[in-house]
Design a protein around this motif. Structure first.
Motif, mmCIF file in Angstrom:
data_model
loop_
_atom_site.group_PDB
_atom_site.id
_atom_site.type_symbol
_atom_site.label_atom_id
_atom_site.label_comp_id
_atom_site.label_asym_id
_atom_site.label_seq_id
_atom_site.Cartn_x
_atom_site.Cartn_y
_atom_site.Cartn_z
ATOM 1 N N GLN A 21 50.305 34.118 48.484
ATOM 2 C CA GLN A 21 48.946 33.629 48.611
ATOM 3 C C GLN A 21 47.947 34.693 48.179
ATOM 4 O O GLN A 21 46.983 34.400 47.482
ATOM 5 N N ALA A 22 48.166 35.947 48.547
ATOM 6 C CA ALA A 22 47.264 37.024 48.149
ATOM 7 C C ALA A 22 47.244 37.174 46.632
ATOM 8 O O ALA A 22 46.185 37.353 46.025
ATOM 9 N N ARG A 23 48.415 37.103 45.997
ATOM 10 C CA ARG A 23 48.466 37.235 44.547
ATOM 11 C C ARG A 23 47.746 36.077 43.870
ATOM 12 O O ARG A 23 47.031 36.271 42.887
ATOM 13 N N THR A 24 47.905 34.892 44.402
ATOM 14 C CA THR A 24 47.222 33.729 43.828
ATOM 15 C C THR A 24 45.717 33.846 43.977
ATOM 16 O O THR A 24 44.960 33.609 43.023
ATOM 17 N N VAL A 25 45.289 34.224 45.175
ATOM 18 C CA VAL A 25 43.849 34.380 45.404
ATOM 19 C C VAL A 25 43.289 35.484 44.522
ATOM 20 O O VAL A 25 42.190 35.370 43.961
ATOM 21 N N PHE A 26 44.034 36.563 44.362
ATOM 22 C CA PHE A 26 43.611 37.671 43.500
ATOM 23 C C PHE A 26 43.313 37.166 42.090
ATOM 24 O O PHE A 26 42.271 37.487 41.505
ATOM 25 N N ARG A 27 44.203 36.392 41.553
ATOM 26 C CA ARG A 27 44.012 35.897 40.184
ATOM 27 C C ARG A 27 42.899 34.859 40.109
ATOM 28 O O ARG A 27 42.171 34.790 39.107
ATOM 29 N N TRP A 28 42.740 34.083 41.154
ATOM 30 C CA TRP A 28 41.636 33.127 41.168
ATOM 31 C C TRP A 28 40.285 33.843 41.241
ATOM 32 O O TRP A 28 39.301 33.400 40.636
ATOM 33 N N VAL A 29 40.237 34.945 41.952
ATOM 34 C CA VAL A 29 38.999 35.734 42.007
ATOM 35 C C VAL A 29 38.641 36.247 40.617
ATOM 36 O O VAL A 29 37.478 36.199 40.185
ATOM 37 N N LEU A 30 39.632 36.725 39.890
ATOM 38 C CA LEU A 30 39.380 37.206 38.528
ATOM 39 C C LEU A 30 38.949 36.067 37.612
ATOM 40 O O LEU A 30 38.037 36.235 36.780
ATOM 41 N N ALA A 31 39.584 34.908 37.742
ATOM 42 C CA ALA A 31 39.203 33.760 36.914
ATOM 43 C C ALA A 31 37.766 33.341 37.210
ATOM 44 O O ALA A 31 36.976 33.051 36.294
ATOM 45 N N ALA A 32 37.414 33.325 38.486
ATOM 46 C CA ALA A 32 36.041 32.980 38.866
ATOM 47 C C ALA A 32 35.056 34.018 38.344
ATOM 48 O O ALA A 32 33.952 33.693 37.887
ATOM 49 N N GLY A 33 35.463 35.288 38.390
ATOM 50 C CA GLY A 33 34.608 36.344 37.876
ATOM 51 C C GLY A 33 34.360 36.201 36.391
ATOM 52 O O GLY A 33 33.232 36.403 35.909
ATOM 53 N N LEU A 34 35.392 35.848 35.636
ATOM 54 C CA LEU A 34 35.237 35.637 34.196
ATOM 55 C C LEU A 34 34.279 34.491 33.910
ATOM 56 O O LEU A 34 33.367 34.610 33.079
ATOM 57 N N LEU A 35 34.458 33.381 34.604
ATOM 58 C CA LEU A 35 33.579 32.225 34.389
ATOM 59 C C LEU A 35 32.142 32.548 34.781
ATOM 60 O O LEU A 35 31.197 32.146 34.086
ATOM 61 N N ALA A 36 31.966 33.268 35.886
ATOM 62 C CA ALA A 36 30.620 33.633 36.316
ATOM 63 C C ALA A 36 29.958 34.552 35.304
ATOM 64 O O ALA A 36 28.772 34.407 34.979
ATOM 65 N N MET A 37 30.723 35.506 34.775
ATOM 66 C CA MET A 37 30.179 36.426 33.783
ATOM 67 C C MET A 37 29.754 35.686 32.526
ATOM 68 O O MET A 37 28.652 35.904 31.987
ATOM 69 N N LEU A 38 30.596 34.781 32.050
ATOM 70 C CA LEU A 38 30.267 34.018 30.846
ATOM 71 C C LEU A 38 29.052 33.122 31.086
ATOM 72 O O LEU A 38 28.159 33.019 30.239
ATOM 73 N N GLY A 39 29.014 32.476 32.239
ATOM 74 C CA GLY A 39 27.888 31.606 32.546
ATOM 75 C C GLY A 39 26.574 32.352 32.631
ATOM 76 O O GLY A 39 25.517 31.840 32.250
ATOM 77 N N ALA A 40 26.623 33.603 33.106
ATOM 78 C CA ALA A 40 25.396 34.379 33.277
ATOM 79 C C ALA A 40 24.915 35.023 31.983
ATOM 80 O O ALA A 40 23.719 35.317 31.850
ATOM 81 N N ASN A 41 25.820 35.234 31.023
ATOM 82 C CA ASN A 41 25.460 36.068 29.872
ATOM 83 C C ASN A 41 25.543 35.413 28.500
ATOM 84 O O ASN A 41 24.900 35.909 27.563
ATOM 85 N N LEU A 42 26.341 34.383 28.334
ATOM 86 C CA LEU A 42 26.451 33.793 26.999
ATOM 87 C C LEU A 42 25.096 33.300 26.515
ATOM 88 O O LEU A 42 24.298 32.806 27.304
ATOM 89 N N PRO A 43 24.823 33.441 25.204
ATOM 90 C CA PRO A 43 25.718 33.853 24.112
ATOM 91 C C PRO A 43 25.870 35.352 23.931
ATOM 92 O O PRO A 43 26.427 35.814 22.932
ATOM 93 N N GLY A 44 25.389 36.153 24.871
ATOM 94 C CA GLY A 44 25.543 37.595 24.792
ATOM 95 C C GLY A 44 24.221 38.309 24.603
ATOM 96 O O GLY A 44 23.247 37.732 24.114
ATOM 97 N N HIS A 45 24.195 39.564 24.993
ATOM 98 C CA HIS A 45 23.004 40.393 24.859
ATOM 99 C C HIS A 45 23.183 41.303 23.645
ATOM 100 O O HIS A 45 24.240 41.916 23.460
ATOM 101 N N MET A 46 22.127 41.421 22.837
ATOM 102 C CA MET A 46 22.242 42.150 21.574
ATOM 103 C C MET A 46 21.059 43.085 21.369
ATOM 104 O O MET A 46 19.911 42.624 21.298
#
Length: 476
Positions: A21-46
């Motif tokens: 369960q810890a390993r699964t939650v760990f990977r879900w946290v990273l997946a959520a972090g990736l989606l949050a980062m993309l949602g906050a920043n796309l199309p990117g800062h230049m």
């Protein structure tokens, strides 16, 4: 006795369930972090550098002395989806996939790893910087992913096809990273040392240090060769001769000499005086007003001192720099320390571009790419968010360097399989920071981004299984 076995079996099943369960939650946290980062920043800062390199990659030309490979990379993704959205997504996915894969390097996953991953996701280094189109970010992501692949190669050492597939992927990533960041070869050098250690301790015979040295040297040579090939293939047709190295050396040498003039007005630059006393006098007269360890830009903006500098040949400046280093080492070290303290531990971090959001560059670069200037409410919110951390350890290169040294020492003490390449990553981050004692010309926070991100990756890795006792590695 049967009851004891049942209780032990039940205890084992419960422990396995918690760890899974810890390993699964760990990977879900990273997946959520990736989606949050993309949602906050796309199309990117230049920034200007980002737009200029996209411009070169899009039109297959060479106008700056930025890395040709990075321009090609931006142009490659731009062909599929115009702009930088796809590039930012792929670049960030490389990092997040590497972090998620680290769980497979340990026999268990602690809940501490979930907390460490969640905390890392909230840092500006991840939630914002991964959305900035800078070569520093690409280098850091490639280096970390390359080290994780080497760690997996250690586990698969007996399976030669799998081992070589992993090492080739690691080589391509780390060579690319080293080509887009001038001193990025440091990460490759430490990765090569780790690979040599792994080869020397490989199963199937006694420790063979000659074999380890051969692997380490071979890996470093391959890194340089592949990097040069990648750059050669990315050069646009009829590109002018690459002068980045020569230009960079001239800038560093001039900055040091001007700094010496400013720090010690009694010092006489004899080599420059002999070459052109009039030009040297102009530079000396303006040195104290223009020099700041904070950045070389103050010198660049002074047209008067530029007249003097332009009249001094590269050979004269080089001769003077060597004279400064070898005949006046105390003065040289004083100048270098002033430059280094600004990039490593800036007295006022707000002056060192701690974060960049939005899109901005000259119109002649933006318009042909279909880009528009951008600084909207979401960018304001991201900038404000980063400001909460500016005067905390989260924005301290010193903190991350100390953390990396501590983590690297711990991993060397434990020495369980993947610990060796991950320790190499930590020492690479610290050495990368130290290299700026020689080459620093500005204090922009991004220059030491790899140091900070490597420490965060190391913290997550140690948190996965925070123990010093030796345990068996997970099955490949």
């Amino acid at each position: 006795m049967a009851g004891d076995r049942q209780r032990r079996s039940g205890g084992f099943a419960f422990e396995f369930s918690v760890n899974l369960q810890a390993r699964t939650v760990f990977r879900w946290v990273l997946a959520a972090g990736l989606l949050a980062m993309l949602g906050a920043n796309l199309p990117g800062h230049m920034s200007y550098d980002s737009v200029a390199q996209l411009y070169e990659g899009h039109f297959h030309i060479r106008e700056t002395w930025g890395p040709a490979l990075y321009a090609w990379m931006l142009g490659f993704f731009d062909r599929f989806i115009p702009g930088t959205s796809l590039y930012v997504t792929v670049s960030a996915a490389v990092l997040f996939a590497a972090l998620a894969a680290m769980a497979g390097l340990r026999p268990r996953t602690s809940w501490w790893a979930v907390l460490a991953a969640a905390a890392a996701m909230l840092t500006p280094q991840v939630i914002i910087y991964q959305g900035i189109v800078w070569k520093d970010v690409m280098f850091a992501n490639c280096a970390i992913a390359g080290v994780v692949l080497i760690a997996y190669a250690e586990r698969a050492w007996a399976d030669r096809p799998r081992r070589w597939a992993l090492l080739i992927c690691a080589l391509l990533l780390m060579a690319a990273g080293a080509q887009v960041r001038q001193n990025g070869i440091i990460a490759g050098a430490f990765a090569s040392l780790a690979l040599g250690w792994i080869a020397a301790h490989a199963p199937g015979g006694p420790r063979r240090w000659r074999r380890g040295v051969a692997w380490a040297v071979g890996a470093l040579v391959a890194l340089v060769v592949v990097g040069q090939v990648e750059t050669a293939l990315s050069e646009p047709p009829k590109a002018p001769k690459d002068t980045a190295l020569g230009t960079g050396l001239r800038i560093v040498q001039s900055f040091d000499v001007i700094g010496a003039m400013a720090r010690d007005p009694t010092w006489r630059p004899q080599a420059l005086i002999a070459a052109n006393p009039t030009a040297t006098g102009i530079v000396q007269a303006r040195a104290k007003a223009d020099y700041s360890g904070r950045r070389v830009d103050f010198v660049d903006r002074d047209q008067k001192i530029q007249v003097g500098l332009n009249a001094l040949s590269d050979k004269a400046m080089s001769d003077q720099w060597f004279d400064l280093v070898f005949r006046h080492p105390a003065l040289y070290l004083r100048v270098r320390w002033e430059d280094f303290r600004w990039v490593f531990a800036p007295p006022v971090i707000d002056w060192c571009l701690p974060v960049y959001v939005g899109v901005d560059a000259p119109e002649e670069k933006m318009a042909p790419l279909g880009l528009q200037h951008r600084y909207v409410q979401s960018d304001v919110m991201l900038s404000n968010y980063a400001s909460w951390f500016l005067d905390t350890p989260v924005y301290s290169h010193v903190f991350y360097t100390v953390l990396s040294l501590a983590l690297g020492g711990l991993l060397l003490c434990r020495r369980q399989g993947a610990d060796i390449p991950m320790a190499a990553l930590q020492f690479a981050g610290a050495a990368f920071a130290a290299s700026f004692f020689i080459i620093s010309i500005a204090c922009d926070y991004r220059y030491l981004y790899f140091t900070d991100l490597a420490a965060l990756a190391g913290l997550i890795y140690v948190a996965l299984d925070p123990t010093l006792r030796r345990t068996s590695d997970p099955a490949p």
